[in-house]
Design an enzyme around this catalytic site. Structure first.
Site, PDB file in Angstrom:
ATOM      1  N   HIS A 169      39.242  43.844  42.440  1.00 14.04           N
ATOM      2  CA  HIS A 169      40.250  43.852  42.689  1.00 14.04           C
ATOM      3  C   HIS A 169      41.598  43.376  42.082  1.00 14.04           C
ATOM      4  CE1 HIS A 169      40.814  44.934  47.546  1.00 14.04           C
ATOM      5  NE2 HIS A 169      41.957  46.119  46.706  1.00 14.04           N
ATOM      6  N   ASP A 221      38.943  47.402  53.128  1.00 10.19           N
ATOM      7  CA  ASP A 221      37.733  45.779  52.668  1.00 10.19           C
ATOM      8  C   ASP A 221      37.060  45.117  53.751  1.00 10.19           C
ATOM      9  OD1 ASP A 221      37.109  43.672  50.688  1.00 10.19           O
ATOM     10  OD2 ASP A 221      39.258  43.969  49.684  1.00 10.19           O
ATOM     11  N   HIS A 233      36.942  42.164  53.222  1.00 17.69           N
ATOM     12  CA  HIS A 233      37.565  40.664  52.318  1.00 17.69           C
ATOM     13  C   HIS A 233      39.038  40.951  52.580  1.00 17.69           C
ATOM     14  CE1 HIS A 233      33.852  41.169  50.391  1.00 17.69           C
ATOM     15  NE2 HIS A 233      33.608  40.044  50.495  1.00 17.69           N
ATOM     16  N   ASP A 268      41.340  38.853  51.375  1.00 18.23           N
ATOM     17  CA  ASP A 268      41.950  38.704  49.318  1.00 18.23           C
ATOM     18  C   ASP A 268      43.334  37.913  49.598  1.00 18.23           C
ATOM     19  OD1 ASP A 268      39.417  39.970  48.470  1.00 18.23           O
ATOM     20  OD2 ASP A 268      40.469  41.971  47.985  1.00 18.23           O
ATOM     21  N   HIS A 288      40.124  37.916  42.336  1.00 13.00           N
ATOM     22  CA  HIS A 288      39.565  39.624  43.429  1.00 13.00           C
ATOM     23  C   HIS A 288      39.841  38.940  44.467  1.00 13.00           C
ATOM     24  CE1 HIS A 288      34.872  39.457  43.304  1.00 13.00           C
ATOM     25  NE2 HIS A 288      35.597  38.059  43.858  1.00 13.00           N
ATOM     26  N   ASP A 338      38.877  48.987  48.876  1.00 17.85           N
ATOM     27  CA  ASP A 338      37.694  48.022  48.225  1.00 17.85           C
ATOM     28  C   ASP A 338      36.024  48.395  48.407  1.00 17.85           C
ATOM     29  OD1 ASP A 338      36.121  46.019  47.552  1.00 17.85           O
ATOM     30  OD2 ASP A 338      37.451  44.496  47.529  1.00 17.85           O
ATOM     31  N   ASP A 346      33.774  47.435  48.930  1.00 21.38           N
ATOM     32  CA  ASP A 346      33.183  46.940  50.105  1.00 21.38           C
ATOM     33  C   ASP A 346      32.981  46.975  50.987  1.00 21.38           C
ATOM     34  OD1 ASP A 346      34.670  44.340  50.513  1.00 21.38           O
ATOM     35  OD2 ASP A 346      34.281  43.676  48.288  1.00 21.38           O
ATOM     36  N   GLU A 368      35.754  47.621  42.828  1.00 23.28           N
ATOM     37  CA  GLU A 368      34.691  46.596  42.564  1.00 23.28           C
ATOM     38  C   GLU A 368      33.882  47.057  42.501  1.00 23.28           C
ATOM     39  OE1 GLU A 368      34.650  43.532  43.656  1.00 23.28           O
ATOM     40  OE2 GLU A 368      37.065  43.225  43.124  1.00 23.28           O
TER      41      GLU A 368
END
Ligand SMILES: NC(=[NH2+])NCCC[C@H](N)C(=O)O
Ligand SMILES: [Mn+2]
Ligand SMILES: [Mn+2]
Length: 302
Positions: free
Chosen positions: A104, A126, A128, A130, A143, A229, A231, A274
């Site tokens: 990322h 995402d 996350h 980030d 990332h 992303d 994930d 990712e």
């Protein structure tokens, strides 16, 4: 006339712990991205890959895993600068850039390129946030930092190549968050980004949440960058990612969200990041990335 989509590979893997995410661009292409894009009614043009170094080519010092730093900082700067230029010139030619990661960290380049000429909003799909900076990062992995870089947070404030002055934090929206580090939580408390977590999706459903996300991201701006992303999805649907977190959106929720993005007709640029083929099941996650790109760019069931 058909919208031209410029496909740009950014095969980095040094921004993450798990090796192999640099194979993402190939895997996504081999999964049939071009055909999916045609099915969405856009015309793909292949730009090839930005040259990114292998970790083995880099300084041993930057390779060592540690907290409180940004590993592979110089490499990230070089790759993101090139990527930003490529994205900016695609937009200047009236094309829609689709950037294939890589980890990322490449979003530092894609978003700053996309925001170079005029204001933009951004939606981060995402698990996350980030939002780490070199000093708050638990891993040193870039990332986990692209949004902080783009917003000029912490040490990133002095780095012109990493910040996107045309991106106001009021137009940044996180969707589907379920893993945030302590410093990221504190930052989200203080700042004006919009956060719509998995709990919001549990309570209100994906459609209402994505409606709100689009509303906030386009407040006062016409167009958005979508950073996807993989994930973001539950690992059962997207196993080929380096930092999986259970409890993500389902296959169908992800499509519904992308279809809503398409319906809004506000997308300026897109990242698919990712995807790590070494962790995938028969390229399933790369295939999913191609399908979601098609939905985001207008492919519909009927
Ligand atoms: N783009 C991603 N998958 N980011 C994961 C980041 C994980 C963690 N928050 C870190 O900073 O190291
Ligand atoms: Mn993530
Ligand atoms: Mn991410």
């Amino acid at each position: 006339m058909e919208q031209i989509v410029r496909v740009i590979g950014a095969p980095t893997d040094y921004g993450a712990n798990r090796r192999g995410v640099d194979m993402g661009p190939s895997a996504i292409r081999y999964a049939g991205l071009a055909d999916q894009l045609r099915a969405a009614g856009v015309e793909p043009v292949e730009a090839g890959d930005i040259r990114a170094p292998y970790a083995e080519e880099c300084d041993p010092e930057t390779r060592s895993l540690r907290t409180g730093t940004a590993r592979f900082f110089d490499e990230t700067k070089a790759v993101c600068t090139q990527l930003a230029e490529t994205v900016e010139s695609a937009l200047a030619a009236g094309e829609l850039p689709v950037v294939l990661g890589g980890d990322h960290s490449v979003a530092i380049g894609s978003v700053s390129g996309s925001a170079a000429a005029s204001p933009i909003g951004a939606i981060w799909f995402d698990a996350h946030a980030d939002l780490n900076t070199p000093s708050t990062s638990p891993s040193g992995n870039i990332h986990g930092m692209p949004l902080a870089a783009l917003l000029g947070i912490g040490e990133f404030g002095e780095l012109e190549w990493a910040t996107a002055p045309n991106l106001r934090e009021e137009n940044v929206v996180l969707v589907g968050l379920r893993s945030a580090d302590e410093a990221e939580r504190a930052l989200l408390e203080e700042r004006d980004l919009t956060v719509l977590t998995m709990s919001d999706i549990d309570r209100r459903g994906i459609t209402a949440v994505v409606d709100d996300a689009l509303e906030a991201a386009t407040d006062g701006v016409d167009e958005i960058h979508v950073s996807l992303d993989l994930d973001w999805l539950d690992p059962t649907a997207a196993p080929g990612v380096g930092t999986p977190v259970r409890g993500g959106v389902t296959y169908r929720e992800a499509h519904a969200a992308m279809e809503q993005v398409a319906a809004r007709s506000a997308i300026r640029s897109l990242d698919l990041v990712e995807v790590n083929p070494t962790l995938d099941r028969s390229n399933e996650t790369a295939e999913l990335a191609t399908e979601l790109a098609a939905s985001a760019l207008g492919k519909r069931i009927l």
